[in-house]
Design a protein around this motif. Sequence first.
Motif, PDB file in Angstrom:
ATOM      1  N   HIS A 216      20.641  12.379 -15.233  1.00 10.77           N
ATOM      2  CA  HIS A 216      21.168  11.137 -14.789  1.00 10.77           C
ATOM      3  C   HIS A 216      20.758   9.960 -15.606  1.00 10.77           C
ATOM      4  O   HIS A 216      19.630   9.827 -16.088  1.00 10.77           O
ATOM      5  CB  HIS A 216      20.601  10.660 -13.292  1.00 10.77           C
ATOM      6  CG  HIS A 216      21.309   9.638 -12.680  1.00 10.77           C
ATOM      7  ND1 HIS A 216      21.260   8.408 -12.991  1.00 10.77           N
ATOM      8  CD2 HIS A 216      22.235   9.717 -11.767  1.00 10.77           C
ATOM      9  CE1 HIS A 216      22.048   7.582 -12.320  1.00 10.77           C
ATOM     10  NE2 HIS A 216      22.647   8.452 -11.527  1.00 10.77           N
TER      11      HIS A 216
ATOM     12  N   ALA B 170      18.403   7.096 -13.846  1.00  5.14           N
ATOM     13  CA  ALA B 170      17.255   7.660 -12.761  1.00  5.14           C
ATOM     14  C   ALA B 170      16.362   8.831 -13.651  1.00  5.14           C
ATOM     15  O   ALA B 170      15.137   9.094 -13.039  1.00  5.14           O
ATOM     16  CB  ALA B 170      17.640   7.986 -11.375  1.00  5.14           C
ATOM     17  N   GLU B 171      17.157   9.286 -14.558  1.00  8.47           N
ATOM     18  CA  GLU B 171      16.273  10.566 -15.152  1.00  8.47           C
ATOM     19  C   GLU B 171      16.318  10.490 -16.620  1.00  8.47           C
ATOM     20  O   GLU B 171      14.932  10.393 -17.225  1.00  8.47           O
ATOM     21  CB  GLU B 171      17.018  12.003 -14.802  1.00  8.47           C
ATOM     22  CG  GLU B 171      16.908  12.281 -13.288  1.00  8.47           C
ATOM     23  CD  GLU B 171      17.431  13.402 -13.050  1.00  8.47           C
ATOM     24  OE1 GLU B 171      17.120  14.036 -11.909  1.00  8.47           O
ATOM     25  OE2 GLU B 171      18.603  14.027 -13.533  1.00  8.47           O
ATOM     26  N   TYR B 172      17.200  10.329 -17.563  1.00 11.91           N
ATOM     27  CA  TYR B 172      17.313  10.671 -18.759  1.00 11.91           C
ATOM     28  C   TYR B 172      16.402   9.494 -19.507  1.00 11.91           C
ATOM     29  O   TYR B 172      15.516   9.875 -20.296  1.00 11.91           O
ATOM     30  CB  TYR B 172      18.725  10.374 -19.285  1.00 11.91           C
ATOM     31  CG  TYR B 172      18.733  10.488 -20.907  1.00 11.91           C
ATOM     32  CD1 TYR B 172      18.839  11.345 -21.610  1.00 11.91           C
ATOM     33  CD2 TYR B 172      18.844   9.199 -21.528  1.00 11.91           C
ATOM     34  CE1 TYR B 172      19.037  11.442 -23.089  1.00 11.91           C
ATOM     35  CE2 TYR B 172      19.041   9.059 -22.922  1.00 11.91           C
ATOM     36  CZ  TYR B 172      18.941  10.405 -23.632  1.00 11.91           C
ATOM     37  OH  TYR B 172      19.005  10.241 -24.918  1.00 11.91           O
ATOM     38  N   PRO B 173      16.295   8.017 -19.420  1.00 11.74           N
ATOM     39  CA  PRO B 173      15.533   7.222 -20.027  1.00 11.74           C
ATOM     40  C   PRO B 173      13.934   7.708 -20.066  1.00 11.74           C
ATOM     41  O   PRO B 173      13.141   7.394 -20.666  1.00 11.74           O
ATOM     42  CB  PRO B 173      15.774   5.836 -19.262  1.00 11.74           C
ATOM     43  CG  PRO B 173      16.832   6.044 -18.622  1.00 11.74           C
ATOM     44  CD  PRO B 173      16.928   7.793 -18.250  1.00 11.74           C
ATOM     45  N   TYR B 174      13.496   8.293 -18.879  1.00 17.02           N
ATOM     46  CA  TYR B 174      12.162   8.908 -18.724  1.00 17.02           C
ATOM     47  C   TYR B 174      11.758   9.793 -19.528  1.00 17.02           C
ATOM     48  O   TYR B 174      10.604  10.232 -19.647  1.00 17.02           O
ATOM     49  CB  TYR B 174      11.725   9.188 -17.343  1.00 17.02           C
ATOM     50  CG  TYR B 174      11.981   7.984 -16.288  1.00 17.02           C
ATOM     51  CD1 TYR B 174      10.823   7.260 -16.068  1.00 17.02           C
ATOM     52  CD2 TYR B 174      13.215   7.825 -15.645  1.00 17.02           C
ATOM     53  CE1 TYR B 174      10.691   6.393 -15.342  1.00 17.02           C
ATOM     54  CE2 TYR B 174      13.157   6.587 -14.933  1.00 17.02           C
ATOM     55  CZ  TYR B 174      12.227   5.922 -14.475  1.00 17.02           C
ATOM     56  OH  TYR B 174      12.140   4.868 -13.752  1.00 17.02           O
ATOM     57  N   GLY B 175      12.611  10.405 -20.425  1.00 17.04           N
ATOM     58  CA  GLY B 175      12.322  11.499 -21.058  1.00 17.04           C
ATOM     59  C   GLY B 175      12.302  12.912 -20.790  1.00 17.04           C
ATOM     60  O   GLY B 175      11.742  14.017 -21.176  1.00 17.04           O
ATOM     61  N   VAL B 176      12.808  13.091 -19.438  1.00 20.13           N
ATOM     62  CA  VAL B 176      13.010  14.256 -18.966  1.00 20.13           C
ATOM     63  C   VAL B 176      13.911  15.147 -19.658  1.00 20.13           C
ATOM     64  O   VAL B 176      14.772  14.856 -20.191  1.00 20.13           O
ATOM     65  CB  VAL B 176      13.308  14.294 -17.341  1.00 20.13           C
ATOM     66  CG1 VAL B 176      14.958  14.086 -17.305  1.00 20.13           C
ATOM     67  CG2 VAL B 176      13.026  15.441 -16.678  1.00 20.13           C
ATOM     68  N   THR B 177      13.783  16.627 -19.702  1.00 28.56           N
ATOM     69  CA  THR B 177      14.435  17.498 -20.191  1.00 28.56           C
ATOM     70  C   THR B 177      14.782  18.622 -19.094  1.00 28.56           C
ATOM     71  O   THR B 177      14.452  18.469 -18.223  1.00 28.56           O
ATOM     72  CB  THR B 177      13.608  18.023 -21.194  1.00 28.56           C
ATOM     73  OG1 THR B 177      12.577  19.078 -20.714  1.00 28.56           O
ATOM     74  CG2 THR B 177      13.152  17.216 -22.404  1.00 28.56           C
TER      75      THR B 177
END
Lengths: 118, 396
Positions: free
Chosen positions: B132, B135-142
Motif C-alpha cells: 500500500h 500505509a505500508e510502502y513508506p515504512y520500508g516493508v518488503t
Amino acid sequence: MSAPAPLPLYRCAHCGRLHHPFHDRCLDCKRRDFDIIHPQGNARLLTYTVIVSLPEGFDQPALILGLAEFENGARALGQIKAGSAKELRTGMAVASRWETIRFVNGQPIHGIKFEPLE
Amino acid sequence: MRDVAIIGAGMIPFGHREEDSLTDMLARASLHALDDAGLGESTVDGLYVANAGGGLFQRQFAIASSLADRLSLLPAAAETIENGPASGSSALKMGYLAIASGFHDTVLVSGGEKMRVGPIRRITDMVAAMTHPQAEYPYGVTMPGLGGMFARLYMEKYGVTDEHLLAVSLKNHEMGARNPFAHIRSVATRRDIFDGEMAEINNPILADPLRLYDLCPVSDGAAALVLSTVEIAKASGKPYVTIAGIGQATDTHTLAERDAPTELRAVTLAAQRAFEMARLTPADIHIAELHDAFTILEIAASECVGFFPRGRGGQAAAEGETALGGRIPINMSGGLKTRGHPMGATGVAQAVDIVWQLRHELPADRQVQNARAGLTLNFGGFANNVLCFIFKQGDA
C-alpha cells in the motif's frame, strides 16, 4: 504520557467501522461518509518482524516493523523503536509516536513508530 | 460457454538469464509452446502476455505488441496483462475466457519477467512497490517482511514450527534439484540449514522468523501455453488438458485491515469457486502447485484450499504427505522456492508443470503416478488477489 500518533482513521458515519488507510466506500456497508478520528491510548503489538534485506532508501542494517491494534480497534503497520527483537513479544503494550520514518529526496516522511512499554 | 483445452506448453529454464532480454525469454517459451501444440508455422487468434514489472525493470511497455511482431503472429489480437505476481494466472484466465466465449478459437498465453536487473536493494524496493503506497510502502516493508509478520502470527496461532517450515524447504529443494527448469538446483540438508554447526551462517534470518531457505529467489524466466477449443484439441490427436475450474478473489490491500491477519480469505474463496466450477473437491486433486513465495505460505495455502484441516498443514508436510508419493504432492516443480518466481511467468509456469504432470511426461523422479486432476494457486500481492485453477486430463 504523550498523545498517540495522530494517524488519520476513517470511521464510517453509518456503521462505525474503522478504516486505515482511506477507502472511498466502507468495507462493510459500502457507504461513503466518514468521520476522521485518531487512535486512542496505547496499542497492543499483534506481530512483528526484523528485516535485514532492506529496500533502497534505508541506510541501516536492519529494520523492525510490526502490526499493532489501538484501544479503539484500529490497526496499523509501524516501525518499532527497539534494540532487537528480543525486547518484543506479541501481545505487549506499545506506545505510538509520529516521527520520521524515512527520507525521500532529502525530505522527511512521517509515520508511526511504536515503542515498547514493558 | 465452450470447454477449453491446453494443447501446448513450453518453458525456458529460470535463473539469472543475463544474456536474454525480456522479449527473448517470452519468445523462446512461446515457440516451445507453439511447437508443442503443432502450430510451428501457424498463427493464433489472440495473444495474452503476462508481465508485472517490465515498465519498472526494463522501461518497456506494450510488451504483447512487441511479442506478436517478434513471433510473427500478426495480425493476432494482443494484450499485456498485469496483476502483480499473479499476472500469469490472470493472463491464463483471459485466454480461457476468450476461447470459452467463442471470441477466439486458439490463443497463446505467455508470461515472463526479467527481475535480476540491479542491486538486490533496488529489486527489493521495486517489488515492495506493490504494497500500500501510504500505509505500508513508506515504512520500508518488503514482501518478505509481510511474510515474516504473517508467519509469526500463523505459527503462534496454529502451532506451526520451524521444523514444519524446514520440511517444506527441504522438499522443494529436493524437487528443484530434479527439475531442469528450476533456478535453484541444489539439494539442501537438515544439517546444512537447520541444526549443523554452519546452519546459522548458511541460512540466516532475513525477515524474522523467516530465513534465507524459507524465501523464493529473485529470478528471470518465461513460460507459455496454447489454448484452444476441446474440438480442436481432439482433432489434433495429441494428449491435452482441460481447464475445469477457475476461481478468483480479492482481499484488503493491507494485512492490517483483514478481520484476522492470519486468514488468507481470498485463497479460501478462490479455491472454493474453482472447485464449485469444476464440480470437484480437494479429495479429487492428485497434484498441486501452490504459491510458496515463503514456506509458510505453502503450509497455510494447503489448508485454505482444503487439502488439510486448519493447523494440520505443517505436520502433514513434515510427515511427507505433500512429497512425491504422498497423499497430495505439492510443488513437484520445486515451487516458487526453487523453480523461482519471475512474477509474470509464475502462474503460467505452474500451469505448464501441471500440464506435463497430467500428460504423464515427466521423469519418474518428478511424475505423480496416475495424476488426472491438478490445481494451481497464484497470489497477486500478499494474498490480496488470488487465482486458483483446476485442470483435468483431457479425454483421448
